[in-house]
Design a protein around this motif. Structure first.
Motif, PDB file in Angstrom:
ATOM      1  N   PHE A  22      13.064   5.882  -9.198  1.00  0.00           N
ATOM      2  CA  PHE A  22      11.832   6.147  -8.464  1.00  0.00           C
ATOM      3  C   PHE A  22      11.590   7.641  -8.268  1.00  0.00           C
ATOM      4  N   ASP A  23      12.657   8.335  -7.903  1.00  0.00           N
ATOM      5  CA  ASP A  23      12.474   9.734  -7.514  1.00  0.00           C
ATOM      6  C   ASP A  23      12.047  10.617  -8.684  1.00  0.00           C
ATOM      7  N   VAL A  24      12.427  10.211  -9.894  1.00  0.00           N
ATOM      8  CA  VAL A  24      12.065  11.052 -11.046  1.00  0.00           C
ATOM      9  C   VAL A  24      10.592  10.912 -11.397  1.00  0.00           C
ATOM     10  N   LEU A  25       9.942   9.834 -10.862  1.00  0.00           N
ATOM     11  CA  LEU A  25       8.526   9.654 -11.168  1.00  0.00           C
ATOM     12  C   LEU A  25       7.686  10.612 -10.324  1.00  0.00           C
ATOM     13  N   GLU A  26       6.631  11.121 -10.955  1.00  0.00           N
ATOM     14  CA  GLU A  26       5.750  12.035 -10.233  1.00  0.00           C
ATOM     15  C   GLU A  26       4.761  11.288  -9.351  1.00  0.00           C
ATOM     16  N   ASP A  27       4.576  10.011  -9.650  1.00  0.00           N
ATOM     17  CA  ASP A  27       3.621   9.223  -8.873  1.00  0.00           C
ATOM     18  C   ASP A  27       4.293   8.635  -7.637  1.00  0.00           C
ATOM     19  N   PRO A  28       3.556   8.478  -6.549  1.00  0.00           N
ATOM     20  CA  PRO A  28       4.125   7.891  -5.325  1.00  0.00           C
ATOM     21  C   PRO A  28       4.468   6.415  -5.517  1.00  0.00           C
ATOM     22  N   ILE A  29       5.579   5.976  -4.900  1.00  0.00           N
ATOM     23  CA  ILE A  29       6.000   4.573  -4.900  1.00  0.00           C
ATOM     24  C   ILE A  29       6.462   4.228  -3.491  1.00  0.00           C
ATOM     25  N   SER A  30       6.077   3.039  -3.015  1.00  0.00           N
ATOM     26  CA  SER A  30       6.567   2.557  -1.722  1.00  0.00           C
ATOM     27  C   SER A  30       6.873   1.073  -1.833  1.00  0.00           C
ATOM     28  N   VAL A  31       7.853   0.615  -1.010  1.00  0.00           N
ATOM     29  CA  VAL A  31       8.284  -0.781  -1.012  1.00  0.00           C
ATOM     30  C   VAL A  31       8.202  -1.311   0.422  1.00  0.00           C
ATOM     31  N   PHE A  32       7.658  -2.540   0.560  1.00  0.00           N
ATOM     32  CA  PHE A  32       7.456  -3.144   1.871  1.00  0.00           C
ATOM     33  C   PHE A  32       8.055  -4.545   1.909  1.00  0.00           C
ATOM     34  N   GLY A  36       4.693  -6.168   5.636  1.00  0.00           N
ATOM     35  CA  GLY A  36       4.138  -4.822   5.584  1.00  0.00           C
ATOM     36  C   GLY A  36       5.011  -3.744   6.164  1.00  0.00           C
ATOM     37  N   THR A  37       6.296  -4.011   6.384  1.00  0.00           N
ATOM     38  CA  THR A  37       7.208  -2.999   6.941  1.00  0.00           C
ATOM     39  C   THR A  37       7.782  -2.145   5.816  1.00  0.00           C
ATOM     40  N   TYR A  38       7.733  -0.815   6.000  1.00  0.00           N
ATOM     41  CA  TYR A  38       8.284   0.090   4.995  1.00  0.00           C
ATOM     42  C   TYR A  38       9.793  -0.121   4.848  1.00  0.00           C
ATOM     43  N   VAL A  39      10.286  -0.234   3.593  1.00  0.00           N
ATOM     44  CA  VAL A  39      11.726  -0.197   3.340  1.00  0.00           C
ATOM     45  C   VAL A  39      12.085   0.962   2.413  1.00  0.00           C
ATOM     46  N   GLY A  45       5.535  10.126  -2.666  1.00  0.00           N
ATOM     47  CA  GLY A  45       4.743   9.441  -1.653  1.00  0.00           C
ATOM     48  C   GLY A  45       4.737  10.194  -0.337  1.00  0.00           C
ATOM     49  N   GLU A  46       5.909  10.741   0.042  1.00  0.00           N
ATOM     50  CA  GLU A  46       5.966  11.532   1.273  1.00  0.00           C
ATOM     51  C   GLU A  46       4.988  12.703   1.219  1.00  0.00           C
ATOM     52  N   MET A  51       4.077  12.513   5.514  1.00  0.00           N
ATOM     53  CA  MET A  51       5.090  12.036   6.462  1.00  0.00           C
ATOM     54  C   MET A  51       6.395  11.809   5.714  1.00  0.00           C
ATOM     55  N   ARG A  52       7.528  12.034   6.396  1.00  0.00           N
ATOM     56  CA  ARG A  52       8.838  11.837   5.784  1.00  0.00           C
ATOM     57  C   ARG A  52       9.220  10.350   5.850  1.00  0.00           C
ATOM     58  N   SER A  53      10.138   9.972   4.946  1.00  0.00           N
ATOM     59  CA  SER A  53      10.562   8.566   4.903  1.00  0.00           C
ATOM     60  C   SER A  53      11.204   8.138   6.223  1.00  0.00           C
ATOM     61  N   SER A  54      11.911   9.051   6.890  1.00  0.00           N
ATOM     62  CA  SER A  54      12.563   8.719   8.160  1.00  0.00           C
ATOM     63  C   SER A  54      11.540   8.345   9.242  1.00  0.00           C
ATOM     64  N   GLU A  55      10.281   8.822   9.076  1.00  0.00           N
ATOM     65  CA  GLU A  55       9.237   8.482  10.025  1.00  0.00           C
ATOM     66  C   GLU A  55       8.571   7.152   9.693  1.00  0.00           C
ATOM     67  N   LEU A  56       8.796   6.665   8.441  1.00  0.00           N
ATOM     68  CA  LEU A  56       8.087   5.468   7.990  1.00  0.00           C
ATOM     69  C   LEU A  56       8.972   4.231   7.879  1.00  0.00           C
ATOM     70  N   ILE A  57      10.251   4.398   7.432  1.00  0.00           N
ATOM     71  CA  ILE A  57      11.119   3.240   7.202  1.00  0.00           C
ATOM     72  C   ILE A  57      11.267   2.439   8.501  1.00  0.00           C
ATOM     73  N   GLY A  58      11.010   1.146   8.401  1.00  0.00           N
ATOM     74  CA  GLY A  58      11.104   0.283   9.576  1.00  0.00           C
ATOM     75  C   GLY A  58       9.783   0.117  10.320  1.00  0.00           C
ATOM     76  N   ARG A  59       8.748   0.902   9.954  1.00  0.00           N
ATOM     77  CA  ARG A  59       7.436   0.788  10.595  1.00  0.00           C
ATOM     78  C   ARG A  59       6.490   0.005   9.707  1.00  0.00           C
ATOM     79  N   ASN A  60       5.551  -0.677  10.308  1.00  0.00           N
ATOM     80  CA  ASN A  60       4.514  -1.374   9.560  1.00  0.00           C
ATOM     81  C   ASN A  60       3.460  -0.357   9.132  1.00  0.00           C
ATOM     82  N   TYR A  61       2.920  -0.536   7.935  1.00  0.00           N
ATOM     83  CA  TYR A  61       1.944   0.461   7.465  1.00  0.00           C
ATOM     84  C   TYR A  61       0.688   0.497   8.340  1.00  0.00           C
TER      85      TYR A  61
END
Length: 754
Positions: A22-32, A36-39, A45-46, A51-61
């Motif tokens: 995922f990280d090598v891709l230039e396009d944003p990717i997110s998994v829920f 709808g909870t961020y994993v 994407g950040e 926003m950083r992943s630490s602010e999103l993981i575990g939160r609903n979009y």
């Protein structure tokens, strides 16, 4: 407990240890999760959402971006998460970020993966293109500049589908020239097997003006095929007519490969697998689930588990119990259960999934379970057979004991009568008396052998060991066998050194050697020679003595020699069975010697060549510290003792009483307990000789009552046909002073009475 396959699937989909995917891709990717909870969100994407992943993981979009609640994105996400749609594609402008994005929303194994691109530049380019077409050539040039700077492959076609322009990225990727691509030349970079479907869809869009969207691979300049998402947007004039087509090819090869890896993982698993959502509906089913359950995927997906497999929807079903426990308590479960409709045993692992449902792995263990059941049934059959065999052995032992008792009862008065006749020196019928005496002795020996082999075979023989002199044992064995030796006029030669000491049971050892001597006497023609010799072998490790009994008899056939110590094995008999016997003597010898830690062997050069039986036993060092001397009085006491004989066999009682009277005793008899007690009160005996198997009350009860009358000042002897160790133990515990077995030896009885 976490199933390893499930761990890999969830890890690949959510925890993502290989972030390079995922990280090598230039396009944003997110998994829920499905709610709808961020994993997961990658670095691209950040950067886009700020926003950083630490602010999103575990939160609903919707918590992070509440404006999406009324946005088309939310409706598309819900359709995918609920299973109503496998994939959603959409482009939209998100005002809070002032950005355009292209979204691809997938449902995969209990999660939702969103691949999105920032298409703000492209949208502005498209708008510029539209403006340029509608207004000025200058706007056209601005569009040209924008589209040439795009990272995607881009092109422009006329209204009829003829492509008239490709951006530089297209030529860089394909390695083609403008001349190669002119008109419909683009077909050369497509996968030939997929090209017909691409052409069909493209012609449909040209004919209807419907936007084109499709995934297919394009050949790179090095021949490699990579997957692209192609979107073609129509540009219309003021009258709504299509005047141009703008096509954008976005590389989605990494995304396709990732999804393929996840799907392949489930499909290649050895276990059957399915995923249920929180409403018990099938979300995912792998190939093995189809095979094991015999239920096609299309008959499962979207349906409730209990509807597809109604036989499990019972409160006493382990499937029902454990699946509800996993769903409600969010704990793992492991169990085995039989599924009757398919005659199938399954081993099941069930785990709570992150979306509130459960993931289930199971395997067909029918073969193993049937083997276990067969093994269990076999063990049960063996147990039943063992119990039956033990019961049969017990019944056999009881029968033999009863047989011995019943045989000894009539033998006792016969033997007593014979002894009495000899004491009276009856001159007539001496030959007949000798015959009767020999046959009774032989019959007694047969009964003893039967009882001995039964006790030895069942492990009920215990040895009463003490230190003894071998020469004394041999001497007593010779005395026991001497009647037969004398009758057959054999010459007996002994060569047994004195002072060879053993730790052994004297009675059992005397039985061993008397059996060997009797066997030699029986199978050696009259006037033969029998030799008993002993030799000691001592070294630093072993100290043993070997006793050999050698005869000049009929010998042992070669084929019989290895089996001579087996039960009931005998040499060939004449029709008259002159030697007699049951074939038990040598078996008893072998087993008694083995109990003493020794061994016995037989050697013979064949029929007519005689035989040698050798017994080897452990010897011990040192002198005998105490010798039990049997002291018998040569005459009766000055005051004759009074003896009460109680036996329900009147002949036996009278004969024994008469025999005792010849030895100077005063006797009375009785045939049952009550009459014995009446005689006792009048007679006042010094000694009571009691049979055990009496009518009305047995000998044990009678002994107790006599003890109570006489305060223990009387000698009470048991005289019975039962002679096993447990019988002797019982009489001793009952308070008897001695235990005699019918037919009784007069000398032994007289010694006990005096």
């Amino acid at each position: 407990m976490t199933h390893p396959e499930f761990t890999r699937v969830l890890t690949a989909a959510s925890d993502l240890p290989d972030t390079s995917l995922f990280d090598v891709l230039e396009d944003p990717i997110s998994v829920f999760t499905l709610d709808g909870t961020y994993v997961y969100i990658n670095a691209a994407g950040e950067a886009v959402v700020g926003m950083r992943s630490s602010e999103l993981i575990g939160r609903n979009y919707l918590d992070a971006f509440p404006d999406l609640a009324t946005h088309p994105y939310h409706a598309a996400f819900v359709r995918v998460a609920s299973g109503k749609s496998a994939i959603e594609r959409l482009e939209f402008h998100y005002a809070p970020l002032n950005r355009w994005s292209s979204q691809r929303i997938y449902a995969t194994h209990g999660h939702v993966m969103v691949f999105w691109q920032d298409i703000t530049a492209r949208k502005y380019a498209e708008q510029a293109l539209i403006d340029s077409v509608a207004r000025t050539a200058e706007a056209e040039r601005q569009f040209q500049t924008m589209i040439e700077g795009m990272p995607q492959l881009a092109w422009r076609a006329r209204a009829d589908g003829f492509i008239e322009y490709y951006n530089p990225r297209w030529y860089e990727y394909t390695g083609k020239t403008p001349a190669d691509m002119e008109g419909w030349g683009w077909q050369s970079v497509h996968e030939p097997t997929l090209l017909p479907s691409v052409l069909e869809r493209w012609q449909h869009s040209i004919a209807t003006g419907v936007p084109f969207e499709m995934e297919f691979p394009l050949r790179r300049h090095d021949g490699a095929m990579r997957w692209f998402l192609t979107r073609v947007t129509p540009l219309r004039n003021d009258q709504g007519q299509v005047v141009r087509w703008i096509g954008i090819n976005t590389d989605i090869d990494e995304q396709k490969r990732l999804i393929s890896v996840l799907d392949d993982t489930l499909e290649s698993m050895a276990d059957a697998f399915f995923l249920l959502d929180q409403d018990w509906r099938f979300v995912t089913v792998n190939r093995n689930q189809e095979r094991v359950s015999a239920t096609p995927r299309q008959d499962s997906l979207g349906k409730r588990f209990w509807d597809v497999f109604p036989a499990t929807a019972k409160p006493d079903s382990l499937y029902w119990i454990h699946y509800h426990r996993v769903m409600e308590q969010r704990v793992d479960a492991h169990f085995e259960e039989y599924y009757a409709p398919l005659d199938l045993w399954t081993e099941v692992d069930a785990f709570p999934s992150r979306d509130g449902g459960i993931a289930v792995f199971f395997r067909d263990i029918s073969e193993r379970k049937r083997a276990e059941i067969e093994r269990s049934e076999s063990l049960a059959r063996e147990q039943v057979a063992r119990v039956a065999a033990e019961a049969a052995n017990r019944m056999k032992d009881e029968f033999l004991a009863m047989l011995g008792h019943e045989l000894r009862n009539p033998l006792a008065p016969i033997t007593t009568a014979l002894q009495l006749m000899r004491l009276r020196d009856v001159s007539s019928g001496q030959r007949e008396l000798a015959v009767i005496e020999r046959q009774v002795t032989h019959l007694v020996r047969l009964v003893d052998d039967l009882l001995d082999i039964s006790r030895i075979a069942t492990g009920k023989v215990t040895l009463s060991r003490r230190r003894l002199d071998l020469a004394t044992v041999i001497e007593r064995a010779i005395e026991m066998a001497s009647p037969l030796l004398e009758q057959r006029r054999h010459t007996l030669v002994t060569n047994v050194p004195a002072r060879i000491f053993l730790d052994a049971d004297p009675e059992r050892l005397e039985q061993v050697f008397s059996n060997l001597l009797t066997n030699a006497a029986k199978y050696t023609p009259e006037g033969g020679r029998i030799e008993v010799s002993a030799a000691r072998t001592a070294d630093a490790v072993d100290d043993r003595v070997t006793v050999a009994v050698t005869d000049t008899g009929v010998g042992i056939a070669k084929e019989l020699l290895p089996r001579v110590f087996e039960l009931f094995v005998q040499g060939r008999q004449n029709l008259d069975r002159a030697e007699g016997g049951l074939g038990l003597g040598l078996t008893i010898v072998h087993r008694l010697v083995t109990l003493h830690g020794g061994e016995v062997t037989a050697v013979s050069d064949g029929v007519g060549c005689g035989a040698t039986f050798s017994v080897t036993l452990p010897a011990v060092h040192g002198e005998i510290t105490a010798v039990e001397a049997e002291v018998m009085s040569s005459a009766a006491d000055a005051t004759a003792k009074r003896v009460l004989v109680v036996d329900d066999n009147e002949d036996a009682a009278e004969m024994l009483a008469e025999l005792l009277r010849t030895q100077g005793f005063v006797t009375r008899t009785a045939q049952d307990g009550p009459s014995a007690l009446a005689v006792f009160d009048q007679f006042k005996p010094d000694v009571a000789v009691l049979d055990i198997g009496l009518p009305v009350m047995d000998g044990y009860e009678l002994a107790r009552l006599i003890r109570a009358k006489n305060l223990g000042a009387i000698t009470i002897l048991a005289l019975t046909g039962y002679g096993q160790a447990e019988d002797r133990k019982r009489t001793a515990e009952a308070g008897f002073d001695g235990h005699l077995v019918k037919p009784v030896d007069l000398k032994l009885l007289a010694a006990l009475l005096r």
